[in-house]
Scaffold this motif. Structure first.
Motif, PDB file in Angstrom:
ATOM      1  N   GLY A   3      11.710  92.744  33.137  1.00  0.00           N
ATOM      2  CA  GLY A   3      10.782  93.592  33.883  1.00  0.00           C
ATOM      3  C   GLY A   3      11.402  94.955  34.056  1.00  0.00           C
ATOM      4  O   GLY A   3      11.841  95.574  33.075  1.00  0.00           O
ATOM      5  N   THR A   4      11.461  95.435  35.300  1.00  0.00           N
ATOM      6  CA  THR A   4      12.099  96.718  35.578  1.00  0.00           C
ATOM      7  C   THR A   4      13.559  96.681  35.132  1.00  0.00           C
ATOM      8  O   THR A   4      14.103  97.661  34.629  1.00  0.00           O
ATOM      9  CB  THR A   4      12.001  97.027  37.089  1.00  0.00           C
ATOM     10  N   GLY A   5      14.170  95.550  35.359  1.00  0.00           N
ATOM     11  CA  GLY A   5      15.518  95.300  34.822  1.00  0.00           C
ATOM     12  C   GLY A   5      15.479  93.993  34.059  1.00  0.00           C
ATOM     13  O   GLY A   5      14.402  93.405  33.891  1.00  0.00           O
ATOM     14  N   ILE A   6      16.624  93.566  33.566  1.00  0.00           N
ATOM     15  CA  ILE A   6      16.705  92.237  32.968  1.00  0.00           C
ATOM     16  C   ILE A   6      17.806  91.467  33.685  1.00  0.00           C
ATOM     17  O   ILE A   6      18.907  91.987  33.880  1.00  0.00           O
ATOM     18  CB  ILE A   6      17.001  92.302  31.446  1.00  0.00           C
ATOM     19  N   GLY A   7      17.471  90.261  34.109  1.00  0.00           N
ATOM     20  CA  GLY A   7      18.460  89.437  34.801  1.00  0.00           C
ATOM     21  C   GLY A   7      18.319  88.008  34.348  1.00  0.00           C
ATOM     22  O   GLY A   7      17.259  87.604  33.860  1.00  0.00           O
ATOM     23  N   ALA A   8      19.393  87.246  34.496  1.00  0.00           N
ATOM     24  CA  ALA A   8      19.342  85.841  34.106  1.00  0.00           C
ATOM     25  C   ALA A   8      19.977  84.978  35.179  1.00  0.00           C
ATOM     26  O   ALA A   8      21.042  85.298  35.696  1.00  0.00           O
ATOM     27  CB  ALA A   8      20.049  85.630  32.772  1.00  0.00           C
ATOM     28  N   GLY A   9      19.282  83.904  35.522  1.00  0.00           N
ATOM     29  CA  GLY A   9      19.842  82.873  36.393  1.00  0.00           C
ATOM     30  C   GLY A   9      20.250  81.715  35.509  1.00  0.00           C
ATOM     31  O   GLY A   9      19.524  81.366  34.583  1.00  0.00           O
ATOM     32  N   VAL A  10      21.404  81.145  35.778  1.00  0.00           N
ATOM     33  CA  VAL A  10      21.926  80.116  34.883  1.00  0.00           C
ATOM     34  C   VAL A  10      22.354  78.885  35.688  1.00  0.00           C
ATOM     35  O   VAL A  10      23.157  79.002  36.623  1.00  0.00           O
ATOM     36  CB  VAL A  10      23.150  80.639  34.090  1.00  0.00           C
ATOM     37  N   ALA A  11      21.815  77.734  35.312  1.00  0.00           N
ATOM     38  CA  ALA A  11      22.259  76.473  35.913  1.00  0.00           C
ATOM     39  C   ALA A  11      22.982  75.666  34.849  1.00  0.00           C
ATOM     40  O   ALA A  11      22.488  75.516  33.719  1.00  0.00           O
ATOM     41  CB  ALA A  11      21.080  75.682  36.445  1.00  0.00           C
ATOM     42  N   VAL A  12      24.152  75.195  35.193  1.00  0.00           N
ATOM     43  CA  VAL A  12      24.953  74.371  34.284  1.00  0.00           C
ATOM     44  C   VAL A  12      25.334  73.091  35.021  1.00  0.00           C
ATOM     45  O   VAL A  12      25.749  73.149  36.187  1.00  0.00           O
ATOM     46  CB  VAL A  12      26.218  75.138  33.841  1.00  0.00           C
ATOM     47  N   ASN A  13      25.160  71.950  34.379  1.00  0.00           N
ATOM     48  CA  ASN A  13      25.459  70.651  34.999  1.00  0.00           C
ATOM     49  C   ASN A  13      24.816  70.512  36.381  1.00  0.00           C
ATOM     50  O   ASN A  13      25.407  69.965  37.301  1.00  0.00           O
ATOM     51  CB  ASN A  13      26.982  70.432  35.107  1.00  0.00           C
ATOM     52  N   GLY A  14      23.623  71.060  36.522  1.00  0.00           N
ATOM     53  CA  GLY A  14      22.863  70.890  37.763  1.00  0.00           C
ATOM     54  C   GLY A  14      23.128  71.927  38.835  1.00  0.00           C
ATOM     55  O   GLY A  14      22.452  71.949  39.858  1.00  0.00           O
ATOM     56  N   GLY A  15      24.125  72.779  38.648  1.00  0.00           N
ATOM     57  CA  GLY A  15      24.439  73.776  39.683  1.00  0.00           C
ATOM     58  C   GLY A  15      24.260  75.196  39.161  1.00  0.00           C
ATOM     59  O   GLY A  15      24.505  75.481  37.988  1.00  0.00           O
ATOM     60  N   LEU A  16      23.819  76.080  40.042  1.00  0.00           N
ATOM     61  CA  LEU A  16      23.659  77.491  39.658  1.00  0.00           C
ATOM     62  C   LEU A  16      25.039  78.121  39.504  1.00  0.00           C
ATOM     63  O   LEU A  16      25.918  77.910  40.344  1.00  0.00           O
ATOM     64  CB  LEU A  16      22.856  78.221  40.728  1.00  0.00           C
ATOM     65  N   ILE A  17      25.234  78.882  38.465  1.00  0.00           N
ATOM     66  CA  ILE A  17      26.541  79.499  38.232  1.00  0.00           C
ATOM     67  C   ILE A  17      26.761  80.647  39.198  1.00  0.00           C
ATOM     68  O   ILE A  17      25.911  81.530  39.342  1.00  0.00           O
ATOM     69  CB  ILE A  17      26.670  80.049  36.793  1.00  0.00           C
ATOM     70  N   HIS A  18      27.898  80.627  39.872  1.00  0.00           N
ATOM     71  CA  HIS A  18      28.345  81.766  40.669  1.00  0.00           C
ATOM     72  C   HIS A  18      29.578  82.366  40.007  1.00  0.00           C
ATOM     73  O   HIS A  18      29.509  83.338  39.306  1.00  0.00           O
ATOM     74  CB  HIS A  18      28.615  81.338  42.117  1.00  0.00           C
ATOM     75  N   GLY A  19      30.716  81.716  40.218  1.00  0.00           N
ATOM     76  CA  GLY A  19      31.933  82.217  39.558  1.00  0.00           C
ATOM     77  C   GLY A  19      32.517  83.391  40.296  1.00  0.00           C
ATOM     78  O   GLY A  19      32.405  83.521  41.508  1.00  0.00           O
TER      79      GLY A  19
END
Ligand code: ADP
Ligand code: ZN
Length: 289
Positions: free
Chosen positions: A130-146
């Motif tokens: 959209g106005t920007g591009i972003g991605a949310g990522v879930a790995v092994n059932g959990g949202l990635i933070h890091g």
């Protein structure tokens, strides 16, 4: 349970009240002005509803690391008034309920995994174009933070030899966001994106960049499903070209049932633009524990 959900965006704040079944009882949207103006209005809204927990999907960068001293703080955003603003903490202290904060795109990913077509899957990527591009990522059932959280809208892509546009990203010029966001399309062609709907070359190029990103995400994260949302994806001619070009970029290197059936692997959102607010609702469920 009466739960609060907040989709904190750069232009508007969407507030909703619902329950753990994903039922939204009511919602209200207010413009995002300064914290001094916008925060008291949000506190009043949620206080009156007597919510038991609050989930927030926020524009970033935002501190999403639970236990961090600055958990829920908006970091160095281009929206100057919100820079270093303690969004999570201030709402938590005012409302005296548990609060959970994640990025807007992680929230959308969670919404699709909890209430949408990605239900039951543990490895999912949600992308907004959209106005920007972003991605949310879930790995092994959990949202990635890091270290912070993924900023996968800024991955570096190969620029098409046919494209002379310099790129929109103030940091990287020709990253994914710099080449393929709505404002990038509009600056490249000097027209609103929807006015270009009939121009095949526009969407060929756009799909090429999206497909490069898809190939990179598939190779790096091995998702079981990829969901493409955001205003640009309203151009329905894009998705089939993205499918085709993603397979071209992968060049037969991976052979999985999902890739054989790519139409049901890379899909549009299934929740009619409610994925963000429903994900925030699920964050409230998690906050309540
Ligand atoms: P935001 O990213 O601000 O939350 P959107 O996802 O709706 O909101 O993105 C808005 C951008 O998407 C606009 O700037 C425009 O470039 C693009 N856009 C919106 N609607 C369309 C459309 N129907 N076709 C193509 N591009 C669109
Ligand atoms: Zn960038």
């Amino acid at each position: 349970m009466i739960l609060g959900a907040l989709e904190a965006g750069g232009t508007k704040m969407v507030m909703a009240v619902g329950n753990e079944e994903g039922e939204i009882f009511e919602r209200k949207s207010i413009p995002t002005e300064t914290p001094e103006k916008t925060i008291p209005a949000m506190i009043d809204y949620f206080r009156e509803k007597r919510i038991e927990a609050l989930g927030i999907g926020a524009f970033g960068p935002v501190d999403v690391r639970e236990g961090s001293k600055t958990y829920g703080r908006i970091l160095d955003t281009p929206k100057i008034a919100w820079r270093q603003y303690d969004l999570g903490k201030n709402l938590q202290e005012a409302l005296q309920v548990p609060v959970k904060v994640d990025t807007d795109v992680n929230a959308s990913c969670l919404g699709e995994m909890t209430f949408g077509d990605a239900k039951g899957l543990k490895n999912v990527i949600y992308i907004t174009i959209g106005t920007g591009i972003g991605a949310g990522v879930a790995v092994n059932g959990g949202l990635i933070h890091g270290m912070l959280h993924p900023e996968a809208g800024h991955i570096l892509l190969r620029k098409s030899p046919k494209d002379s546009y310099e790129g929109k990203c103030p940091y990287h010029k020709t990253c994914f966001e710099g080449l393929a966001s709505g404002p990038a399309i509009e600056e490249r062609y000097g027209k609103k994106a929807w006015e270009l709907a009939e121009d095949k070359e526009v969407w060929e190029l756009e799909a090429d960049y999206i497909a490069q990103a898809m190939a990179n995400y598939i190779l790096a994260f091995s998702p079981e499903r990829i969901i493409l949302g955001g205003g640009v994806m309203h151009q329905t001619q894009l998705l089939p070209i993205v499918h085709e070009k993603t397979l071209d970029y992968l060049a037969g290197y991976l052979n999985t049932p999902q890739l054989t059936n790519i139409e049901s692997y890379i899909t549009l959102p299934s929740l009619e633009d409610n994925q963000g607010i429903l994900g925030a609702l699920q964050l409230a469920v998690m906050a309540k524990g």
